[in-house]
Design a protein around this motif. Sequence first.
Motif, PDB file in Angstrom:
ATOM      1  N   MET A 167      -5.596 -14.311  -8.090  1.00  0.00           N
ATOM      2  CA  MET A 167      -6.623 -14.918  -8.947  1.00  0.00           C
ATOM      3  C   MET A 167      -7.841 -14.641  -8.829  1.00  0.00           C
ATOM      4  SD  MET A 167      -4.595 -18.327  -7.417  1.00  0.00           S
ATOM      5  CE  MET A 167      -3.023 -17.264  -8.529  1.00  0.00           C
ATOM      6  N   THR A 198      -0.036 -14.239  -5.228  1.00  0.00           N
ATOM      7  CA  THR A 198      -0.518 -13.129  -6.049  1.00  0.00           C
ATOM      8  C   THR A 198      -0.029 -11.740  -6.121  1.00  0.00           C
ATOM      9  OG1 THR A 198      -2.608 -14.537  -6.055  1.00  0.00           O
ATOM     10  CG2 THR A 198      -2.199 -12.554  -7.019  1.00  0.00           C
ATOM     11  N   LEU A 199      -0.279 -11.422  -5.033  1.00  0.00           N
ATOM     12  CA  LEU A 199       0.665  -9.810  -4.709  1.00  0.00           C
ATOM     13  C   LEU A 199       2.090  -9.261  -5.228  1.00  0.00           C
ATOM     14  CD1 LEU A 199      -0.792  -9.504  -1.228  1.00  0.00           C
ATOM     15  CD2 LEU A 199      -2.045  -8.477  -2.595  1.00  0.00           C
ATOM     16  N   ARG A 235      -0.009  -1.005  -0.261  1.00  0.00           N
ATOM     17  CA  ARG A 235      -0.303  -0.180   0.661  1.00  0.00           C
ATOM     18  C   ARG A 235       0.823   1.607   0.019  1.00  0.00           C
ATOM     19  NH1 ARG A 235      -3.107   2.710  -1.192  1.00  0.00           N
ATOM     20  NH2 ARG A 235      -5.462   2.658  -0.919  1.00  0.00           N
ATOM     21  N   SER A 279      -5.394  -0.719  -7.017  1.00  0.00           N
ATOM     22  CA  SER A 279      -5.854   0.013  -5.376  1.00  0.00           C
ATOM     23  C   SER A 279      -6.914   0.939  -5.205  1.00  0.00           C
ATOM     24  CB  SER A 279      -4.111   0.461  -5.214  1.00  0.00           C
ATOM     25  OG  SER A 279      -4.198   2.190  -5.724  1.00  0.00           O
ATOM     26  N   ILE A 280      -7.762   0.151  -4.594  1.00  0.00           N
ATOM     27  CA  ILE A 280      -9.322   1.093  -4.153  1.00  0.00           C
ATOM     28  C   ILE A 280      -8.536   2.130  -4.014  1.00  0.00           C
ATOM     29  CG2 ILE A 280     -10.935   0.912  -2.867  1.00  0.00           C
ATOM     30  CD1 ILE A 280     -10.302  -1.673  -4.900  1.00  0.00           C
ATOM     31  N   GLN A 322       2.360  -9.660  -8.528  1.00  0.00           N
ATOM     32  CA  GLN A 322       2.132  -8.243  -9.605  1.00  0.00           C
ATOM     33  C   GLN A 322       2.634  -7.115  -9.332  1.00  0.00           C
ATOM     34  OE1 GLN A 322      -2.001  -9.494 -10.362  1.00  0.00           O
ATOM     35  NE2 GLN A 322      -2.789  -8.297  -8.418  1.00  0.00           N
ATOM     36  N   ARG A 350       3.442   1.689  -1.807  1.00  0.00           N
ATOM     37  CA  ARG A 350       4.033   2.205  -3.086  1.00  0.00           C
ATOM     38  C   ARG A 350       6.166   2.116  -2.934  1.00  0.00           C
ATOM     39  NH1 ARG A 350       0.076   3.697  -6.126  1.00  0.00           N
ATOM     40  NH2 ARG A 350      -1.982   4.395  -4.928  1.00  0.00           N
ATOM     41  N   GLU A 367      -8.013  -6.019  -6.841  1.00  0.00           N
ATOM     42  CA  GLU A 367      -7.159  -5.767  -5.643  1.00  0.00           C
ATOM     43  C   GLU A 367      -5.267  -5.120  -6.663  1.00  0.00           C
ATOM     44  OE1 GLU A 367      -6.737  -6.241  -2.557  1.00  0.00           O
ATOM     45  OE2 GLU A 367      -7.535  -8.736  -2.162  1.00  0.00           O
ATOM     46  N   ASN A 368      -6.033  -5.118  -8.100  1.00  0.00           N
ATOM     47  CA  ASN A 368      -4.581  -4.318  -8.716  1.00  0.00           C
ATOM     48  C   ASN A 368      -4.997  -2.553  -9.038  1.00  0.00           C
ATOM     49  OD1 ASN A 368      -3.981  -6.807  -9.724  1.00  0.00           O
ATOM     50  ND2 ASN A 368      -4.618  -6.258 -11.579  1.00  0.00           N
TER      51      ASN A 368
END
Lengths: 342, 342
Positions: free
Chosen positions: B1, A140-141, A121, B9-10, A144, A123, B6-7
């Motif tokens: 997945m 996954t996190l 978060r 960022s919210i 990417q 960055r 999640e990409n």
Amino acid sequence: MANDNENKSIKMRDVADHVGVSVATVSRALRNPEQVSPAVRARIAAAIDTLGYLPDPAARALASTRSDLIAVILPSVSNNVFADVMDGIYAAAEGTRYSVQLGYSRYSPLSEENLTKLFLRQRPAGIVVTGIDQTDATKTLLGQANCPVVQIMETGPEPYDRMIGFSHYDAARVATAHLIAQGYRAPGFLGARMDPRTQRRLHGFRDELRAQGLEEGRRVHTTTRPSSVTLGSYLLGELLSVAPETDAVFCINDDLALGAMFEAQRRNLRVPESLGICGFNDMEMMGAAEPALTSVRTFRREMGEGAIQMILDALAEKAPASEPVLDLGFEVVARTSTQRGG
Amino acid sequence: MANDNENKSIKMRDVADHVGVSVATVSRALRNPEQVSPAVRARIAAAIDTLGYLPDPAARALASTRSDLIAVILPSVSNNVFADVMDGIYAAAEGTRYSVQLGYSRYSPLSEENLTKLFLRQRPAGIVVTGIDQTDATKTLLGQANCPVVQIMETGPEPYDRMIGFSHYDAARVATAHLIAQGYRAPGFLGARMDPRTQRRLHGFRDELRAQGLEEGRRVHTTTRPSSVTLGSYLLGELLSVAPETDAVFCINDDLALGAMFEAQRRNLRVPESLGICGFNDMEMMGAAEPALTSVRTFRREMGEGAIQMILDALAEKAPASEPVLDLGFEVVARTSTQRGG
DNA sequence: TTGACGAATGTAACCGCTTTCATTACTCAC
DNA sequence: GTGAGTAATGAAAGCGGTTACATTCGTCAA
């Protein structure tokens, strides 16, 4: 005392006014000096100096969508092994624009996942994680993440990005082979914590025994409790009562080895004659002990330094070093504690 | 997945839209929940959960001119003493909204000053520094820092704000008194690094000797090199060659004590009969050693925990605990290595 | 001389959240 | 019923930088 100006924190605006340029120019002088004429650049530098300006990292991070933090996730605060790794990490980060943000997972993959989310978060400029046993979500996190990712402490086939470490399995095999080469025929195994890396050492131990045609019998003694010198003493005691034929022990770390040695002394078991002892990591004390203790040297500081260097290189867009996985190897340091006649 | 969300960022905006309120309300729901009606609050909580929203710390810090970082400045990465302190610090910070930002001064006051400036620039929620020997500039900075400041590892008369630790001088005096009470008449002193805290222990040692009418002779042996087990062995050797009458050693830490013990074994000097050994800190191995080693127990983890707790209390505006200076004391743990007949 | 071009600098939008101030909708005493 | 007071919410101005884009100015080929 002298300067009250330290109080109302100086901002870029102040520097700009002081020099008579816009904040954009000051910003550029800091981030992309080549875009600013040498003369102005010098005046800005001078102003920054006299005013004592320090950029606000939060503002920087917000505006550039990139912080100057390198996130590091380690399993344990108190384990000496990671102290050395950290030493390397801080040494390598020192003097760069980056600072280190440390998190501890306490050997919990779930906790590691939360830390990963938290750190991502921010960055970060880069991220360092320990080992290869992440949860799927963490995988996954990290897969990417849009920053360099370095895994330390191990080597393995599929890094998220880059990796620096060694093979715990191989190290244990070689250490076990050393014991056998010294003439020990009934080596035991002392393990604590039993995290994934420790497990791999156990596999190495077992495979080497088997490869050399030896039985492991009941000589593998492990616990999930955290390691300590006291525990090393205790485990050796247990092992000897279950398997009195034991003539050597491979300990998954140096604390256990030291504890085993003390216990051997208490029982008037002669080291190395009646009992060979081999530790793991080769912490400083191993060579100083009496008798000096054999151990597997690992390059902890180098892993820390190397990890940061990999990140710095990636950020500087240097050609990605030939191999994404850097194997630092290990070295069995044979000392008195396994020096049996033959 | 599963979740592609999640990409990208919210952000708070997304949460607000999802619930159908303004970002201001979402922000309040997070910072001052009591200002938001329970119904809306619940819907916001739900949205945060389903969207997986995590606030951006940089934006937060910039907007509120206050970060959720607790800055911690320690002298050394690799010194086990501080590993325990860190353990306490991280344990106490865990689960709070605050995270820890660690810096290492490498025992250099100047480096400490730079770190202080750097950290203060982040407008930390609190700051923890080690000891009382800061530069004047650092003193000024910390004195006017607008956040709680806690000094750890020592006690002293004039804290910037709050302080938690113990008296190194007293601890050394009591340990020395213990040696003398055990019948040792020619105790020596082994010191490494010799940072200010170590110096204070030396003063305590000297004063106690004097108070008991004993001469220190040539039995104080110190070096500014960093401490290690190997160095303990070496220093004992040096000491014995200079002052063969030495019948006990007070070591400024446990590594030196362990090294001294190994060296004694090498020389067939009986511990505790011919040589008493006392360490400092009482790390875990001391009780496990053979013979078990006497040491001065210090409450390192508790100092770390306590420091963070002090900051949390101050931030929660709890009534400032009665005393700004909390003395955790110490305890001489007498074991075999100083157990002389009398 | 003139227009094109690149270097140096300025302008202003924007990063994502906090917070002040304004607004709305109620509640309640009179 | 009316005005005051209060709780809940929204609008919008920052926080201190970065950076895309616009502007200025000097240089140089035609």
